[in-house]
Design a protein around this motif. Structure first.
Motif, PDB file in Angstrom:
ATOM      1  N   SER A  73       0.821  -1.214   0.000  1.00 31.76           N
ATOM      2  CA  SER A  73       0.000   0.000   0.000  1.00 31.76           C
ATOM      3  C   SER A  73       0.854   1.263   0.000  1.00 31.76           C
ATOM      4  O   SER A  73       0.398   2.328  -0.437  1.00 31.76           O
ATOM      5  N   GLU A  74       2.088   1.149   0.481  1.00 30.64           N
ATOM      6  CA  GLU A  74       2.992   2.304   0.550  1.00 30.64           C
ATOM      7  C   GLU A  74       3.814   2.484  -0.717  1.00 30.64           C
ATOM      8  O   GLU A  74       4.527   3.472  -0.877  1.00 30.64           O
ATOM      9  N   GLU A  75       3.720   1.502  -1.637  1.00 26.79           N
ATOM     10  CA  GLU A  75       4.405   1.626  -2.925  1.00 26.79           C
ATOM     11  C   GLU A  75       3.683   2.647  -3.811  1.00 26.79           C
ATOM     12  O   GLU A  75       2.499   2.936  -3.623  1.00 26.79           O
ATOM     13  N   ASP A 100       1.473 -18.848  11.948  1.00 25.71           N
ATOM     14  CA  ASP A 100       1.531 -18.978  13.402  1.00 25.71           C
ATOM     15  C   ASP A 100       0.270 -19.606  13.980  1.00 25.71           C
ATOM     16  O   ASP A 100       0.140 -19.756  15.197  1.00 25.71           O
ATOM     17  N   GLY A 101      -0.671 -19.983  13.131  1.00 30.64           N
ATOM     18  CA  GLY A 101      -1.907 -20.609  13.594  1.00 30.64           C
ATOM     19  C   GLY A 101      -2.998 -19.625  13.966  1.00 30.64           C
ATOM     20  O   GLY A 101      -4.126 -20.030  14.247  1.00 30.64           O
ATOM     21  N   ALA A 102      -2.692 -18.333  13.971  1.00 27.52           N
ATOM     22  CA  ALA A 102      -3.692 -17.304  14.261  1.00 27.52           C
ATOM     23  C   ALA A 102      -4.487 -16.998  12.996  1.00 27.52           C
ATOM     24  O   ALA A 102      -4.079 -17.351  11.880  1.00 27.52           O
ATOM     25  N   HIS A 103      -5.637 -16.340  13.179  1.00 21.45           N
ATOM     26  CA  HIS A 103      -6.499 -16.001  12.042  1.00 21.45           C
ATOM     27  C   HIS A 103      -6.607 -14.487  11.870  1.00 21.45           C
ATOM     28  O   HIS A 103      -6.486 -13.728  12.839  1.00 21.45           O
ATOM     29  N   ILE A 104      -6.844 -14.081  10.643  1.00 23.40           N
ATOM     30  CA  ILE A 104      -7.058 -12.675  10.326  1.00 23.40           C
ATOM     31  C   ILE A 104      -8.203 -12.586   9.333  1.00 23.40           C
ATOM     32  O   ILE A 104      -8.375 -13.465   8.471  1.00 23.40           O
ATOM     33  N   SER A 105      -9.004 -11.539   9.437  1.00 23.56           N
ATOM     34  CA  SER A 105     -10.136 -11.409   8.522  1.00 23.56           C
ATOM     35  C   SER A 105      -9.657 -10.982   7.136  1.00 23.56           C
ATOM     36  O   SER A 105      -8.708 -10.201   6.999  1.00 23.56           O
ATOM     37  N   ILE A 106     -10.312 -11.518   6.126  1.00 24.50           N
ATOM     38  CA  ILE A 106      -9.994 -11.143   4.751  1.00 24.50           C
ATOM     39  C   ILE A 106     -10.256  -9.655   4.547  1.00 24.50           C
ATOM     40  O   ILE A 106      -9.503  -8.967   3.857  1.00 24.50           O
ATOM     41  N   ARG A 107     -11.295  -9.150   5.186  1.00 26.69           N
ATOM     42  CA  ARG A 107     -11.619  -7.728   5.041  1.00 26.69           C
ATOM     43  C   ARG A 107     -10.480  -6.834   5.521  1.00 26.69           C
ATOM     44  O   ARG A 107     -10.152  -5.836   4.884  1.00 26.69           O
ATOM     45  N   SER A 108      -9.860  -7.198   6.659  1.00 24.57           N
ATOM     46  CA  SER A 108      -8.792  -6.358   7.186  1.00 24.57           C
ATOM     47  C   SER A 108      -7.587  -6.354   6.256  1.00 24.57           C
ATOM     48  O   SER A 108      -6.903  -5.334   6.124  1.00 24.57           O
ATOM     49  N   LEU A 109      -7.320  -7.481   5.588  1.00 30.46           N
ATOM     50  CA  LEU A 109      -6.216  -7.518   4.628  1.00 30.46           C
ATOM     51  C   LEU A 109      -6.544  -6.683   3.396  1.00 30.46           C
ATOM     52  O   LEU A 109      -5.731  -5.873   2.937  1.00 30.46           O
ATOM     53  N   ALA A 110      -7.749  -6.860   2.859  1.00 28.77           N
ATOM     54  CA  ALA A 110      -8.140  -6.109   1.666  1.00 28.77           C
ATOM     55  C   ALA A 110      -8.205  -4.610   1.949  1.00 28.77           C
ATOM     56  O   ALA A 110      -7.847  -3.792   1.086  1.00 28.77           O
ATOM     57  N   SER A 111      -8.608  -4.250   3.158  1.00 30.93           N
ATOM     58  CA  SER A 111      -8.775  -2.833   3.503  1.00 30.93           C
ATOM     59  C   SER A 111      -7.465  -2.068   3.504  1.00 30.93           C
ATOM     60  O   SER A 111      -7.456  -0.829   3.462  1.00 30.93           O
ATOM     61  N   THR A 112      -6.361  -2.785   3.520  1.00 29.18           N
ATOM     62  CA  THR A 112      -5.053  -2.133   3.443  1.00 29.18           C
ATOM     63  C   THR A 112      -4.884  -1.371   2.140  1.00 29.18           C
ATOM     64  O   THR A 112      -4.112  -0.418   2.058  1.00 29.18           O
ATOM     65  N   LEU A 113      -5.637  -1.786   1.106  1.00 25.67           N
ATOM     66  CA  LEU A 113      -5.493  -1.183  -0.226  1.00 25.67           C
ATOM     67  C   LEU A 113      -6.628  -0.220  -0.576  1.00 25.67           C
ATOM     68  O   LEU A 113      -6.791   0.129  -1.759  1.00 25.67           O
ATOM     69  N   THR A 114      -7.430   0.200   0.389  1.00 26.42           N
ATOM     70  CA  THR A 114      -8.509   1.132   0.092  1.00 26.42           C
ATOM     71  C   THR A 114      -7.952   2.478  -0.361  1.00 26.42           C
ATOM     72  O   THR A 114      -6.764   2.773  -0.202  1.00 26.42           O
ATOM     73  N   SER A 115      -8.804   3.302  -0.915  1.00 28.52           N
ATOM     74  CA  SER A 115      -8.387   4.607  -1.427  1.00 28.52           C
ATOM     75  C   SER A 115      -7.729   5.453  -0.343  1.00 28.52           C
ATOM     76  O   SER A 115      -6.792   6.208  -0.611  1.00 28.52           O
TER      77      SER A 115
END
Length: 249
Positions: A73-75, A100-115
């Motif tokens: 996102s910083e590129e 590491d066996g932990a979970h993360i929401s797909i939304r939080s990953l995708a939101s990194t690239l929002t406008s």
């Protein structure tokens, strides 16, 4: 066709492709995703042929998954027409597992690239392809006209797409298992790469419809076990694209 209905391709480069491929999981050898290396190799070759700058990351923890997407996102994507992210891991409904066996929401990953977070991708398509389970149900391929109330939860998947100009293509439907051969890789990634290679000049949603058709009609599991043999798989496309997008003209 009126060009106003198409995303611009007047940029110097088609875009960047980030592939996150989680194969092994800390202290949990039974979770190893054998065959996913084959998926990664197919994806790398396919997107390089399409002209993408490809970045491959393997066995990332949840924190590292956040980090690499934040780095993207910083590129400066000013001369890029789009951004592609492929996520390969174990999963549950709306979630992906880190190494590491932990979970993360797909939304939080995708939101990194929002406008707001990546202004040089504003107004450009952000395409996410996800090979992961979304539950433990298995599809027997039985047709039914009735819809049980709980099946309406499929529409909750829209929340994984944070704003317009995002598209998320899952390997399987909401609540269902996603199949992967331990040698050949997954049915979804194999079909995606094959259709992209043969029909690269088609509009992206038409390409993905063909992928869905191929997986749905051609794949059935071969486990030899009564409860899991002969099961089907149906990919799921969630799109908030506002124009047509062509990978190649």
């Amino acid at each position: 066709m009126d060009s106003s209905f198409e995303y611009s391709r007047e940029h110097k480069h088609i875009g960047r492709c980030l592939i996150i491929n989680n194969e092994t999981f800390d202290g949990q050898p039974h979770l190893q995703r054998c065959g996913t290396e084959e998926d990664g190799n197919k994806l790398r070759v396919t997107f390089k042929v399409l002209g993408f700058s490809v970045r491959m990351e393997k066995d990332l923890t949840v924190a590292d998954m956040r980090r690499v997407l934040r780095e993207e996102s910083e590129e400066d994507h000013s001369e890029m027409s789009c951004f592609v992210c492929v996520l390969l891991s174990h999963g549950e409904q709306g979630l992906l597992m880190g190494a590491d066996g932990a979970h993360i929401s797909i939304r939080s990953l995708a939101s990194t690239l929002t406008s707001h977070n990546c202004r040089t991708l504003q107004g450009k398509p952000k395409l996410f392809f996800i090979q992961a389970c979304r539950g433990q149900q298995m599809d027997s391929g039985v047709e039914a006209d009735s819809v049980e109330p709980e099946e309406l939860e499929e529409f909750a998947g829209v929340s994984e797409v944070p704003e317009e100009d995002f598209l998320c293509c899952h390997s399987t439907s909401s609540g269902y298992f996603s199949w992967r051969n331990q040698v050949l890789g997954s049915a979804f990634i194999s079909s995606l790469c094959d259709v992209l290679a043969r029909h690269r000049r088609q509009e992206i949603t038409k390409i993905l419809t063909r992928v869905s058709c191929h997986v749905a009609r051609s794949f059935h599991s071969k486990t030899g076990q009564k409860d899991s043999h002969g099961k089907k798989q149906m990919p799921c496309i969630i799109s908030r694209l506002t124009r047509e997008f062509y990978l190649q003209k």
